[in-house]
Design a protein around this motif. Structure first.
Motif, mmCIF file in Angstrom:
data_model
loop_
_atom_site.group_PDB
_atom_site.id
_atom_site.type_symbol
_atom_site.label_atom_id
_atom_site.label_comp_id
_atom_site.label_asym_id
_atom_site.label_seq_id
_atom_site.Cartn_x
_atom_site.Cartn_y
_atom_site.Cartn_z
ATOM 1 N N ILE A 1 0.634 -0.968 -0.084
ATOM 2 C CA ILE A 1 -0.082 0.218 0.154
ATOM 3 C C ILE A 1 0.852 1.316 -0.111
ATOM 4 N N ILE A 2 0.322 2.284 -0.386
ATOM 5 C CA ILE A 2 1.214 3.624 -0.544
ATOM 6 C C ILE A 2 1.554 4.164 0.496
ATOM 7 N N TYR A 3 2.610 4.998 0.353
ATOM 8 C CA TYR A 3 3.216 5.880 1.287
ATOM 9 C C TYR A 3 2.305 7.025 1.731
ATOM 10 N N HIS A 4 1.786 7.328 2.833
ATOM 11 C CA HIS A 4 1.111 8.199 3.142
ATOM 12 C C HIS A 4 1.666 9.307 4.206
ATOM 13 N N HIS A 5 0.978 9.508 5.146
ATOM 14 C CA HIS A 5 1.476 10.251 6.331
ATOM 15 C C HIS A 5 2.201 9.040 7.328
ATOM 16 N N THR A 6 2.493 7.991 6.517
ATOM 17 C CA THR A 6 2.839 6.824 7.279
ATOM 18 C C THR A 6 3.836 6.846 8.358
ATOM 19 N N PHE A 7 4.902 7.491 8.369
ATOM 20 C CA PHE A 7 5.761 7.703 9.507
ATOM 21 C C PHE A 7 5.641 9.242 10.329
ATOM 22 N N SER A 8 4.691 9.877 9.638
ATOM 23 C CA SER A 8 4.603 11.137 10.600
ATOM 24 C C SER A 8 4.760 10.934 12.022
ATOM 25 N N ASN A 9 4.206 9.916 12.693
ATOM 26 C CA ASN A 9 4.435 9.451 14.048
ATOM 27 C C ASN A 9 4.195 7.854 13.899
ATOM 28 N N PRO A 10 4.847 7.103 14.404
ATOM 29 C CA PRO A 10 4.798 5.669 13.843
ATOM 30 C C PRO A 10 3.569 5.110 14.271
ATOM 31 N N TYR A 11 2.606 5.716 14.858
ATOM 32 C CA TYR A 11 1.143 4.934 15.254
ATOM 33 C C TYR A 11 0.513 4.891 13.906
ATOM 34 N N TRP A 12 0.566 5.851 12.992
ATOM 35 C CA TRP A 12 -0.011 5.666 11.625
ATOM 36 C C TRP A 12 0.562 4.506 10.813
#
Lengths: 712, 232
Positions: free
Chosen positions: A428-439
C-alpha cells in the motif's frame, strides 16, 4: 422502533438474482458501518480464504445509524470485503465514500446491501424503495459496460427515471422526489479488474481504497442506483433539531463572519504549487454536511476531487490541467493513491530518468508518454489514466498495483530495499505513514493506508501550557482505553547510532504506551468514526474536535457527537461504550485476517523501513537520477528545525523531530508482542484467542476460527 | 389572460375572501370561472409577512434544510416531505448544478384560491402566511396541480395522503420554538452555508430573481467560497 435504523439489510445474490432482506436488529450490536459490515461479511462469506475475485467474496455496503438523520457530516457509506489490492496477500479491507448513496439507501428503507455471487452477464441494479430490479448492463442491453463512471451515472439517471424531466417531481411509486438517483458505478478500470479500481458516485465521491471497483467488475456488477422516498425515524426529533441548531449557532462555522484564523469550510483541494486558482464554483457537501470539502466548478471540468486526489498529477503544467486530471481519476474510477506523486508517479519518473523504463529500455514502456507526463500536459494525464484503466501497454502492469508491477519488472528487491519504491507494507502507498509511527503501526495491524485524522493532528504546543498539560487533557478525554497514559505520545526512538533504545522501549516507539495508542486508534476508527457515524474525517477532524478548539482547547468530542447519537438512537451512549464496539470490531477484523491465514510474520514492513536513511532534505527534494535513500521519517518530510513531536527523556518533556527515524527490527518485534498482549491476541500468531473473543461476546467467531484451526 | 386581467381577477378573489376572512370563504372562490374581465372578485390578498430567500450559488446541496424541515414538521428525516427542495445534478457545471426551490408565499396564492376545502388558507393569526390545515385537507391534490411553479411547492405526503406546504414553521411541532414571521424557520436555522434567509419584505413576484438572491458577502467570497468570484 424509531432509532435511526431503516431496519433492513438488503441481500442481493448476483448469481441467482435473488433478493431478500436481513433484519438490521441482528447486527445492531455493531452499531453500523465497519462493524456491521464486517459482521455481515463474517456470516455470509463462508470461505474467507477465497480470492477477492472469487464469486464467494461478499461485498457489503453499510451506513451508520446517524446517516441521513440530520446529524452533521455522518452520511458516509462504508464498504467491506476481500480486496484485491494488497500484496502479497489480499486482505479483507474497507473503504469509505461520501456522496448520496448512503442517504438514499436509508430513505429507501435499507441500512446496507450485501452483494453475493457473480452475475452471468453484466448487470446494473435499480433500487426504488422496496422495488429492486436487475437490468442488463451489457453492450447488447443498456450499453453501460465499457462506459466510464461519469457517463454511466448519467445514462442510469435516464434509464431509471425514463428520461425524467427534472426539476419536475419524479413519481417513485410509494412517494415522489426531486432527487436524482444516487448511482455508484465502476468504469473500465473495474471491468478490467484493475486492482486499483474505484467505484465512483457523483462527480467526486468514490470507494477508492482496496480495489472494490475490481470486485464489482469481477461480479459483473456495473452500477447500482438508489431512490428512496421514505423516512428515517429518530427517537427524539425535537432534541435532534435543537442539537443541530445549537451546533450551527454556537459551534459550527460562521461562514459569513469568519474570525481571522478560524477554520471555515473550504475545498479540501490541494492547489498546484505557485499558481493562483481562480475558478467560479461553490462548495459541495454530502447529505447533512456542515463543512463541505468539495468544490464544483464551471471551468476546467467539475473538479470535485479532494485531498490527495486533487494533486495526483504533480507535474501538471497549469491549474487547468491540474483540475482536469482530478476529474480523469473519477471518470476512470482509479484510486489515485496508487498512481500519485508520492509513490507510483515518482517511482515511474525515477525509473524513466534513470533510463531503466521507457520505449526500448530495459523495461520497455512502449508508447507510454513519459515526455508528456514530465511536461505535465493533459494528454499525459489522460494517457496515464487510460493506460491503467484499459490495461494498455505498461498500464497492464500498473493495473496490478505498483508492487506487483515492480516485481514483474524485476525491480522489487532492490527498490524496496532502498526505498525508491516506498510502499511501507502490504504494497500500500506511502501517505503520512511515519509522521508518527502510530500511523505505520496501525496500518500494519490493519489492512490499508490508515488515512485517519485521529491523533495525527493533536496539538503539542499551546502557549502558556506545558507539554504534559496538553497531553493530559488529551488522554483525559480519550477514555478508558487511554488509561491516562500520556506516554502514548512520546516520540522517543533509537537514534541512528543505536542510543536511546532503552527510552524508546520504555515509553517511546517500542513501548507498551505506543501499543496503547495504536490500540486506541484502531478502536476509535472502527467504533467511533466508522460504525457510529459513519463520520466524515474531513469534517470531524479528530485532533481539532478532540482538544484543538474552544477557549480552553477543551474540544467538543465526544459529548457533541453523543448528543446527536442520543437524539437519534434513543439511548445514552458513553464514549467508552462506542470504543467497546470499536474494540469488538477490531477483534472481528483480526478474526477475519486470521481466517484468511494471517500470522505474525505477515505483519512486517518493507525492507527500506528498517534501514537508516542518511540523505538530507535537499536530496529529498531533488533526489537526482540515482533516486533517494530515504529513512521513513525523511520521506515524511520531517524538518530538522521543525520540532513538534513530544519527546520524554524520563523526567522532562520537550518538542523534537524524528528526522532520521527508522524501524529497529528486533525492537519492533518486541513491540508487536506488547501490542498483541495488550489487545488480547496470541503473542505467537497475532490471532484473537478464545478467551478474548468470548469475553466480548464473540463465541461464534471463536468457534468458527477453531474449526479452521486458526484460533489464536 | 394577460397580466392585468389576471391581477384584477386575483384581487377580486381576495375581496371575497377577505369578506369572510376564512378558508371557507376562499373555498367558495375555487368554483369561480376565471374570466377575461377578471373583475368578478375585486379584492387583494393580505401580504404574507414572511418569505424565504435562497442563494443557489452559495448552496452546497447538503440537503440539511430538507432533513430539518421534515424533522420539524413530522419528526422524521425525509427529503420527500420537505417543503423546501434542493435539486441537483452533479454533472451540470456551476452554477446550474444546484437549485433551491422554496415556497414563494405568493402575493396571489393560487394554491389558496384553488383549494376546494378551505384547508389551504391565509393564516391571519400568523402573519398572513399561506398554510394548509391538515385537518381540513381532503387530499384532493388540487393545490398541487394549481401551483404555478416548477417544481410545484405544495408537497404531497404519501403517508398521510394529504397536501402540505411551507408554513415558515408556524406549525412545526418539533421545532421547539415559535416559528413563522418573527420566529424561527428550521431550514434557515440549520443551513451551514447561510444560503437561506428569512425576510419580511415581499420579493419581486416576477420570475425568480427576487427569491434567488446573492446572500454572499465579502467574507463569504474570501473565506468560504474560496477565491470564487461573485457571480452576480
Amino acid at each position: 422502533m424509531a432509532n435511526g435504523y431503516a431496519g433492513k439489510i438488503l441481500r442481493i445474490n448476483l448469481t441467482t438474482q435473488a433478493v431478500s432482506t436481513i433484519p438490521t436488529s441482528n447486527y445492531e450490536e455493531w452499531l453500523g458501518g465497519a462493524g456491521m459490515g464486517a459482521a455481515i461479511f463474517w456470516d455470509l462469506c463462508t470461505d474467507k480464504t477465497v480470492d477477492a475475485f472469487d464469486p464467494k467474496n461478499v461485498c457489503v455496503m453499510t451506513t451508520g445509524p446517524l446517516c441521513a438523520s440530520g446529524t452533521p457530516s455522518c452520511g458516509l457509506t462504508l464498504m467491506v470485503g476481500l480486496g484485491p489490492y494488497t500484496h502479497p496477500k489480499k486482505w479483507f479491507t474497507r473503504s469509505c465514500s461520501g456522496g448520496h448513496v448512503g442517504a438514499q439507501l436509508k430513505y429507501a428503507g435499507y441500512d446496507g446491501i450485501a452483494f453475493e455471487g457473480k452475475a452471468a452477464n453484466p448487470v446494473w441494479i435499480s433500487i426504488i424503495n422496496d422495488k429492486v430490479e436487475f437490468h442488463d448492463a451489457s453492450k447488447t442491453g443498456d450499453r453501460l459496460w465499457g462506459e466510464n463512471a461519469w457517463r454511466t451515472q448519467e445514462l442510469v439517471y435516464d434509464l431509471m427515471t425514463g428520461n425524467h424531466n427534472y426539476p419536475n417531481w419524479f413519481d417513485a411509486g410509494d412517494g415522489s422526489t426531486l432527487q436524482r438517483p444516487a448511482v455508484c458505478a465502476i468504469a473500465q478500470s473495474g471491468e478490467n479488474l484493475c486492482r486499483n479500481a474505484a467505484i465512483t458516485q457523483n462527480a467526486g465521491g468514490s470507494f477508492s481504497q482496496g480495489g472494490f471497483g475490481a470486485v464489482w467488475g469481477s461480479k459483473n456488477l456495473k452500477a447500482i442506483a438508489v431512490i428512496g422516498t421514505g423516512s428515517v425515524e429518530v427517537a427524539d426529533p425535537a432534541a435532534l433539531l435543537a442539537a443541530r441548531i445549537n451546533y450551527k449557532e454556537n459551534i459550527g462555522y460562521q461562514m459569513d463572519e469568519p474570525v481571522p484564523g478560524a477554520r471555515v469550510p473550504r475545498p479540501n483541494n490541494n492547489r498546484p504549487p505557485g499558481t493562483k486558482v481562480y475558478s467560479a464554483g461553490h462548495l459541495v457537501g454530502c447529505p447533512g454536511c456542515f463543512a463541505p470539502c468539495k468544490k464544483h466548478s464551471s471551468i476546467n471540468g467539475l473538479n470535485e476531487g479532494t485531498c490527495g486526489q486533487s494533486h495526483w498529477y504533480i507535474t501538471a503544467m497549469n491549474d487547468e490541467v491540474w483540475y482536469k486530471a482530478q476529474d480523469l481519476s473519477d471518470i476512470y474510477a482509479l484510486n489515485t493513491n496508487d498512481m500519485s506523486f508520492d509513490d507510483t508517479f515518482d517511482y515511474l519518473m525515477h525509473l524513466y530518468r534513470r533510463g531503466v523504463l521507457g520505449k526500448g529500455k530495459q523495461i520497455d514502456a512502449g508508447d507510454f508518454p513519459f515526455e508528456e507526463i514530465e511536461d505535465g500536459t493533459y494528454a499525459g494525464a489522460l494517457a496515464y489514466c487510460e493506460a491503467i484503466a484499459l490495461r494498455k501497454g505498461i498500464g497492464d502492469d500498473l493495473a496490478e498495483g505498483i508492487v506487483r508491477a515492480a516485481i514483474k519488472w524485476g525491480r522489487y528487491d532492490e527498490d524496496a530495499a532502498t526505498g525508491l519504491l516506498p510502499t511501507p507494507n502490504y504494497g500500500i502507498i506511502y501517505h503520512h505513514t511515519f509522521s508518527n509511527p502510530y500511523w505505520a503501526y496501525a496500518q500494519l495491524m490493519g489492512d490499508r493506508d490508515l488515512n485517519e485524522t485521529s491523533v495525527q493532528s493533536y496539538p503539542t504546543y499551546i502557549e502558556g501550557q506545558s507539554i504534559p498539560q496538553v497531553l493530559e487533557r488529551w488522554v483525559k478525554k480519550m477514555g478508558k482505553y487511554a488509561n491516562n497514559d500520556i506516554n502514548m505520545f512520546d516520540c522517543s526512538w533509537q537514534l541512528t547510532d543505536g542510543s536511546n533504545m532503552a527510552r524508546a522501549k520504555a515509553t517511546g516507539f517500542y513501548s507498551e504506551s505506543k501499543a496503547r495508542l495504536v490500540a486506541w486508534e484502531r478502536y476509535w476508527c472502527y467504533g467511533w468514526m466508522h460504525s457510529l457515524g459513519v463520520f466524515c474525517k474531513t469534517a470531524w477532524s479528530g485532533g481539532y474536535w478532540f482538544a484543538g478548539v474552544g477557549p480552553e482547547f477543551e474540544g467538543f468530542t465526544p459529548d457533541l457527537e453523543l448528543s446527536f447519537a442520543e437524539a437519534v438512537l434513543g439511548k445514552k451512549l458513553s464514549f467508552d461504550d462506542v470504543m467497546d464496539v470499536g474494540r469488538k470490531t477490531f477483534l472481528l477484523f483480526r478474526s477475519i485476517y486470521a481466517a484468511q491465514g494471517r500470522v505474525r510474520d505477515d505483519e512486517v514492513f518493507a525492507p527500506w523501513c528498517y534501514t537508516p536513511g542518511d540523505n538530507t532534505l535537499d536530496e529529498l527534494e531533488d533526489p537526482g537520477v540515482d533516486g533517494p535513500k530515504f529513512s521513513p521519517a525523511a520521506r515524511e518530510g520531517e524538518h530538522p528545525t521543525r520540532k513538534d513531536k513530544p519527546v520524554f527523556n524520563g523526567s522532562t518533556w520537550e518538542l523534537d523531530n524524528i528526522t532520521k527515524f527508522f524501524v529497529d527490527h528486533d525492537a519492533f518485534e518486541e513491540w508487536k508482542t506488547k501490542f498483541y498482549k495488550l489487545t488480547g491476541l496470541s503473542e505467537t500468531t497475532g490471532r484473537p484467542t478464545r478467551a478474548t473473543l468470548e469475553a466480548v461476546g464473540m463465541k461464534k467467531q471463536a468457534d468458527d476460527l477453531q474449526a479452521l484451526n486458526r484460533l489464536g | 389572460m394577460d397580466d392585468l386581467s389576471r391581477r384584477n381577477f386575483l384581487k377580486g378573489a381576495g375581496v371575497a375572501a377577505g369578506a369572510a376572512a376564512s378558508g371557507a370563504a376562499l373555498m367558495s372562490l375555487t368554483g369561480c370561472e376565471v374570466t377575461e374581465e377578471g373583475s368578478k372578485f375585486p379584492l387583494t390578498f393580505p401580504e404574507s409577512e414572511g418569505y424565504l430567500l435562497v442563494d443557489h450559488v452559495k448552496c452546497a446541496g447538503c440537503l440539511t434544510c430538507m432533513m430539518a424541515c421534515s424533522l420539524a414538521h413530522y419528526g422524521v428525516a425525509n427529503p420527500s416531505l420537505s417543503r423546501i427542495q434542493i435539486v441537483q445534478n452533479c454533472f451540470e457545471v456551476f452554477p446550474n448544478d444546484v437549485r433551491q426551490f422554496q415556497c414563494r408565499q405568493c402575493e396571489f396564492p393560487v394554491c389558496v384560491m384553488a383549494c376546494p376545502s378551505g384547508a389551504c388558507h391565509i393564516d391571519e393569526d400568523h402573519g398572513n402566511v399561506r398554510v394548509i390545515d391538515p385537518d381540513l385537507c381532503t387530499g384532493c391534490g388540487t393545490c398541487i396541480n394549481a401551483c404555478p411553479q416548477t417544481p410545484h411547492r405544495t408537497i404531497w405526503n404519501p403517508e398521510t395522503e394529504l397536501s402540505s406546504k411551507c408554513d415558515l414553521c408556524i406549525n412545526a411541532k418539533y421545532l421547539g420554538e415559535e416559528g413563522g414571521p418573527g420566529g424561527r424557520q428550521a431550514c434557515v436555522s440549520v443551513c451551514p452555508m447561510f444560503a437561506i434567509q428569512f425576510t419580511s419584505t415581499m420579493p419581486d413576484q416576477k420570475g425568480d430573481a427576487g427569491y434567488d438572491v446573492n446572500l454572499r458577502n465579502d467574507a463569504t467570497v474570501l473565506c468560504n467560497v474560496h477565491d470564487f468570484p461573485v457571480v452576480r
